[in-house]
Every structure is written in C-alpha cells, then in structure tokens.
Design a protein around this motif. Structure first.
Motif, PDB file in Angstrom:
ATOM      1  N   LYS A 101       0.831  -1.206   0.000  1.00  9.22           N
ATOM      2  CA  LYS A 101       0.000   0.000   0.000  1.00  9.22           C
ATOM      3  C   LYS A 101       0.873   1.266   0.000  1.00  9.22           C
ATOM      4  CE  LYS A 101      -3.899   1.920   2.482  1.00  9.22           C
ATOM      5  NZ  LYS A 101      -4.476   2.003   3.822  1.00  9.22           N
ATOM      6  N   GLU A 102       1.922   1.260   0.822  1.00 10.94           N
ATOM      7  CA  GLU A 102       2.824   2.429   0.872  1.00 10.94           C
ATOM      8  C   GLU A 102       3.641   2.534  -0.414  1.00 10.94           C
ATOM      9  OE1 GLU A 102       2.334   4.579   2.990  1.00 10.94           O
ATOM     10  OE2 GLU A 102       1.608   3.599   4.816  1.00 10.94           O
ATOM     11  N   LYS A 103       4.059   1.388  -0.952  1.00 10.61           N
ATOM     12  CA  LYS A 103       4.809   1.417  -2.212  1.00 10.61           C
ATOM     13  C   LYS A 103       3.943   2.015  -3.325  1.00 10.61           C
ATOM     14  CE  LYS A 103       8.363  -0.037  -3.372  1.00 10.61           C
ATOM     15  NZ  LYS A 103       9.624   0.761  -3.491  1.00 10.61           N
ATOM     16  N   LYS A 104       2.675   1.588  -3.343  1.00 10.28           N
ATOM     17  CA  LYS A 104       1.750   2.095  -4.382  1.00 10.28           C
ATOM     18  C   LYS A 104       1.497   3.584  -4.235  1.00 10.28           C
ATOM     19  CE  LYS A 104      -0.782  -1.972  -5.876  1.00 10.28           C
ATOM     20  NZ  LYS A 104      -1.935  -2.844  -5.548  1.00 10.28           N
ATOM     21  N   ALA A 105       1.616   4.077  -2.997  1.00  9.80           N
ATOM     22  CA  ALA A 105       1.453   5.521  -2.774  1.00  9.80           C
ATOM     23  C   ALA A 105       2.718   6.273  -3.197  1.00  9.80           C
ATOM     24  CB  ALA A 105       1.135   5.788  -1.309  1.00  9.80           C
ATOM     25  N   GLY A 106       3.734   5.521  -3.657  1.00  7.31           N
ATOM     26  CA  GLY A 106       4.952   6.142  -4.184  1.00  7.31           C
ATOM     27  C   GLY A 106       6.057   6.306  -3.153  1.00  7.31           C
ATOM     28  N   HIS A 107       5.886   5.711  -1.968  1.00  4.72           N
ATOM     29  CA  HIS A 107       6.882   5.894  -0.916  1.00  4.72           C
ATOM     30  C   HIS A 107       7.991   4.843  -0.949  1.00  4.72           C
ATOM     31  CE1 HIS A 107       4.069   8.763   0.426  1.00  4.72           C
ATOM     32  NE2 HIS A 107       3.262   7.948   1.075  1.00  4.72           N
ATOM     33  N   ASP A 108       9.141   5.210  -0.409  1.00  5.95           N
ATOM     34  CA  ASP A 108      10.184   4.231  -0.112  1.00  5.95           C
ATOM     35  C   ASP A 108       9.837   3.598   1.232  1.00  5.95           C
ATOM     36  OD1 ASP A 108      11.791   4.460  -2.308  1.00  5.95           O
ATOM     37  OD2 ASP A 108      13.088   6.011  -1.428  1.00  5.95           O
ATOM     38  N   VAL A 109      10.029   2.283   1.344  1.00  3.88           N
ATOM     39  CA  VAL A 109       9.606   1.613   2.571  1.00  3.88           C
ATOM     40  C   VAL A 109      10.731   0.778   3.180  1.00  3.88           C
ATOM     41  CG1 VAL A 109       7.883   0.103   3.639  1.00  3.88           C
ATOM     42  CG2 VAL A 109       7.275   1.419   1.596  1.00  3.88           C
ATOM     43  N   VAL A 110      10.963   0.996   4.475  1.00  2.27           N
ATOM     44  CA  VAL A 110      11.851   0.138   5.260  1.00  2.27           C
ATOM     45  C   VAL A 110      10.991  -0.518   6.328  1.00  2.27           C
ATOM     46  CG1 VAL A 110      13.838   0.089   6.819  1.00  2.27           C
ATOM     47  CG2 VAL A 110      13.839   1.638   4.841  1.00  2.27           C
ATOM     48  N   VAL A 111      11.094  -1.843   6.414  1.00  2.00           N
ATOM     49  CA  VAL A 111      10.252  -2.579   7.351  1.00  2.00           C
ATOM     50  C   VAL A 111      11.131  -3.166   8.462  1.00  2.00           C
ATOM     51  CG1 VAL A 111       8.567  -4.459   7.579  1.00  2.00           C
ATOM     52  CG2 VAL A 111       8.771  -3.223   5.416  1.00  2.00           C
ATOM     53  N   ILE A 112      10.663  -3.085   9.694  1.00  2.00           N
ATOM     54  CA  ILE A 112      11.341  -3.731  10.815  1.00  2.00           C
ATOM     55  C   ILE A 112      10.387  -4.776  11.377  1.00  2.00           C
ATOM     56  CG2 ILE A 112      12.495  -3.378  13.056  1.00  2.00           C
ATOM     57  CD1 ILE A 112      13.681  -1.481  11.025  1.00  2.00           C
ATOM     58  N   LEU A 113      10.864  -5.979  11.595  1.00  2.00           N
ATOM     59  CA  LEU A 113       9.977  -7.018  12.119  1.00  2.00           C
ATOM     60  C   LEU A 113      10.450  -7.570  13.450  1.00  2.00           C
ATOM     61  CD1 LEU A 113       9.163  -9.212   8.969  1.00  2.00           C
ATOM     62  CD2 LEU A 113       7.908  -7.234   9.842  1.00  2.00           C
ATOM     63  N   SER A 114       9.456  -8.025  14.233  1.00  2.32           N
ATOM     64  CA  SER A 114       9.713  -8.843  15.423  1.00  2.32           C
ATOM     65  C   SER A 114       9.705 -10.307  14.984  1.00  2.32           C
ATOM     66  CB  SER A 114       8.571  -8.691  16.425  1.00  2.32           C
ATOM     67  OG  SER A 114       8.560  -7.432  16.989  1.00  2.32           O
ATOM     68  N   ALA A 115      10.013 -11.172  15.933  1.00  2.00           N
ATOM     69  CA  ALA A 115       9.840 -12.608  15.720  1.00  2.00           C
ATOM     70  C   ALA A 115       8.354 -12.931  15.808  1.00  2.00           C
ATOM     71  CB  ALA A 115      10.597 -13.361  16.794  1.00  2.00           C
ATOM     72  N   MET A 116       7.965 -14.119  15.325  1.00  2.89           N
ATOM     73  CA  MET A 116       6.567 -14.528  15.471  1.00  2.89           C
ATOM     74  C   MET A 116       6.213 -14.588  16.952  1.00  2.89           C
ATOM     75  SD  MET A 116       5.973 -17.488  12.632  1.00  2.89           S
ATOM     76  CE  MET A 116       6.648 -17.326  10.960  1.00  2.89           C
ATOM     77  N   ALA A 117       4.962 -14.241  17.266  1.00  7.98           N
ATOM     78  CA  ALA A 117       4.536 -14.213  18.676  1.00  7.98           C
ATOM     79  C   ALA A 117       4.876 -15.536  19.364  1.00  7.98           C
ATOM     80  CB  ALA A 117       3.035 -13.962  18.747  1.00  7.98           C
TER      81      ALA A 117
END
Ligand code: ASP
Ligand code: MG
Length: 406
Positions: A28-44
C-alpha cells in the motif's frame, strides 16, 4: 514521495497468512509512491520459546550465545516477508543487524544502539527495493550479536527511522493505539488520538506495554513522528508527537500500572555520606535498574532505605544487597514481591495544583494503602499491594474523568 518506516510486532508476524497481510500494508505504501523500510519482530511466542530452550540447556546460559540464539526468531520473519514480497513482484531484501550494520554497545541481553550505518539501506532503496530489517538485534565492535531487551524491536524501528531521517514511523501492533489505561482492566478506557513524547515515555516506563521506552526516548530526541496502529484494522491509531496546547489542557492523560515490581528495604542503615552510593553502585555493577527510592528521616543517625526493582532481578539484587548491608552495619534486608505500581501521567499537571491529593484521596477512599510515592513533573506513582492493582486503576481513571472526555 516519502520515506516510511513500518514496524510489525509478533502477533502481526505470526504465520504466513499474517505475513501476507504485512506484505499488503507494505505494498500500500509502495503504491502511494513511498520508499519503505520494514522492521519485524519474531513470530509471537518465538522469543519466549527460544529463551526457554536456553534455560533448559543450562541454568546460566552464556550471555553472548544466549543473544545469538534468541535473535534468530527475527531472521525467520524478515526472510519470509522478503520471500513473499519478491514473489508478489515487489523486490525486497532482508538484513540482519550485522548486515546493516546496527552497531550496539556490547552489553549482552540489554544492549543499546550506538550508531547505524545507513549506506547499504539507501543503496537498496535506490534500486527500488523494500528493505526488511530484523528488529531487536545489533552487532558490537567485536562482531558479537547483541539483543536490545524484550520488546526492543520498537527501538530498532525508531532508531532506523531517525538514522534515515524518515518522514514517519508506523508501529503496527495488536491494539489500535494508545489508551488512557489498559482496556483489559478498565472497559471505560479510551483511545488517545495524540500523545506527547514525554507522556508516552512516562507511560512506557510506568508499565504501559504498547511501546518500548527506549524507542520513545529516541523518537523524542530525533523528533520522529510515531503512529501506533493496528495491523488488523485501518481504523484508529495514535500519533506520538511534540507537545501542543491541546495536550496541555488535560490534567491527566493516562493511568498505568506495573506488576513487575519488588520492594527491597534495608533496615536501620547508618545515616552518613557514602551509604546510598555503596548500595546503589553494587546494584549498578550488576546492571540492575532501580526504579523508586525512598529514605526515611533519620532517627538517632539511623534510617531505613527502600527501593523497587524488577522482579526478575530480585535474586541477584538480594545477594548483592545482603553483602553490602552487613558491610555497612544495617540490621536486616526485607523483600516484598507482592507490590505493584500505579501511576497517573499528564503534561497538564505541571500547572495544576492538587493533583497528587486527588490521587491519594481516590486511593484512600477504597482503603488502598500507599507504600511509596514518587513524582516527576508529569507523573505521580504509588507503590501499593499488588492485589489492589485493578481497583486502583479503575478508581484513578474515574477520579480524573478519563472516561468522560473525547
Ligand atoms: N522478539 C523480541 C521480543 O519478543 C523483540 C520484540 O518483539 O520487540 O521481545
Ligand atoms: Mg512490542
């Protein structure tokens, strides 16, 4: 076009279906034209599982090996999300802490981030890629993997956002924002649309679980706008930002509680220079964080000194304190693990008299005894018996009219 950092917590990453949901939020953010960096946790549940394994393997696992082990949960989620994004036609690259690198201070299990080299992230963004970074981990100067303390991936996210000078940082979690108190205890709790960095920081430190305290410190220091949002609904959200007039109008913005408290009292301590320094240096040497401290007025040059710490530190603290107590000639050490801390927080209390007395009166009406009190400019905390936690939260929420405002 903006640069956006999105962080997803354990519940949002638990399983492939949920990671595909994460991918949709990224797209969704990419489609809005933004650069995206994602940070993830481990699975719950995964970090807990790894921690249990470490303690099954040995009573006192080597801290560096422990960190290398418990940081692996994030390796699984970042690679899976990158696989998903690539397969959907959105090029992505995962990075572990050492690959960025995120440089940490070498204090195993509770490291702090020293600096982040953003060159590699920027190179990948320039190629149009989504960069997916493992939260909760970094690498020290000796090339050891360090973790940042439980819940630390929020801090990874804000630190990366600050280093990249991102336009904002979204923290996706399993609740849709920051509430006036825990809705699990108090059904009248309301979501706040906006909260100041200082209030959020006090709330996080006082026990609200929604954001890791260090992440809020960084957000404030580098002025990163942080949105707390739910992964599961587009509604709601809370913006954590600079203080404004509207916020100052509220006397109290939230009530928090913390059951992870233990009270230690060193009884009959000589009242002379250097005693507190000895006691608290001994705890600091063991990396134990002390929360509240009170010292009574002295009688005949002796006094009692009480302080609170996290329950997990009680064993080590008790050992250390007993040694120092006998060295300095104290008569005994008492430990009470049946305590909890309730706090009221609000920037408005700076300019309002009578806030503390309102708090104490509300607790007194219910027969709740106050064992310790501490205050800051924008917070008042009381240590009480833990069995009164829920009741105290409910009455304070009502006493400050938090259920009524909108
Ligand atoms: N996975 C780590 C933890 O469970 C870090 C985090 O989720 O923020 O504490
Ligand atoms: Mg968390």
């Amino acid at each position: 076009m903006a640069l956006v950092v999105q962080k997803f917590g354990g519940t949002s990453c638990a399983g492939i279906a949920r990671l595909k949901n994460v991918a949709q939020k990224v797209i969704k953010e990419k489609k809005a034209g933004h650069d995206v960096v994602v940070i993830l946790s481990a699975m719950a549940g995964e970090t807990d599982r790894l921690i249990n394994l470490a303690y099954e393997a040995a009573e006192n696992p080597d801290p560096l090996e422990y960190d290398a082990l418990i940081s692996t949960g994030e390796q699984v989620t970042v690679t899976l999300l990158s696989i998903i994004l690539n397969s959907m036609g959105y090029p992505a690259r995962s990075m572990l802490g050492f690959q960025v690198p995120i440089l940490t201070d070498g204090v195993a299990t509770k490291a702090r981030i020293m600096s982040i080299n953003v060159d590699r992230i920027k190179q990948e963004l320039k190629k149009g890629k989504v960069v997916v970074i493992a939260g909760f981990q970094g690498v020290d100067r000796e090339n050891n993997i360090n973790t940042l303390g439980r819940g630390g991936s929020d801090t990874s996210a804000v630190a990366v956002a600050a280093a990249l000078q991102a336009d904002w940082c979204d923290i996706y979690t399993d609740v849709d924002g920051v509430y006036t108190t825990d809705p699990g205890i108090c059904p009248q709790a309301r979501r706040l649309k906006k909260i100041s960095y200082d209030e959020m920081l006090e709330m996080a430190r006082a026990g609200a679980k929604v954001l890791h305290p260090r992440s809020v410190e960084l957000a404030k220091k580098y002025n990163v706008p942080v949105y707390v949002k739910s992964s599961f609904t587009d509604e709601g959200g809370t913006l954590v930002t600079k203080e404004d007039e509207e916020m100052e109008g509220e006397v109290v913005s939230g009530v928090t509680y913390d059951r992870d408290q233990a009270k230690i009292t060193v009884v009959h301590v000589p009242d002379k220079p250097g005693i507190a320094a000895r006691l608290f240096s001994a705890l600091a040497d063991k990396n134990i964080v002390v929360d509240m401290i009170i010292q009574n007025a002295s009688i005949d040059n002796y006094t009692d000194l009480s302080f609170t710490i996290s329950r997990k530190d009680v064993k080590v603290a008790a050992e250390v304190i007993k040694v120092v107590a006998s060295d300095i000639g104290a008569s005994s050490v008492q430990i009470d693990e049946n305590v909890a801390k309730v706090s009221i927080i609000g920037v408005g209390m700076i300019s309002q008299p009578g806030v503390a007395s309102r708090m104490f009166t509300a607790l007194a009406k219910e027969g709740i005894n106050i064992m310790m009190i501490s205050t800051s400019e924008i917070k008042i905390s009381c240590v009480i018996q833990s069995k009164y936690t829920e009741l105290a939260v409910m009455v304070l929420h009502e006493a400050f009219g938090l259920d009524k405002k909108n």
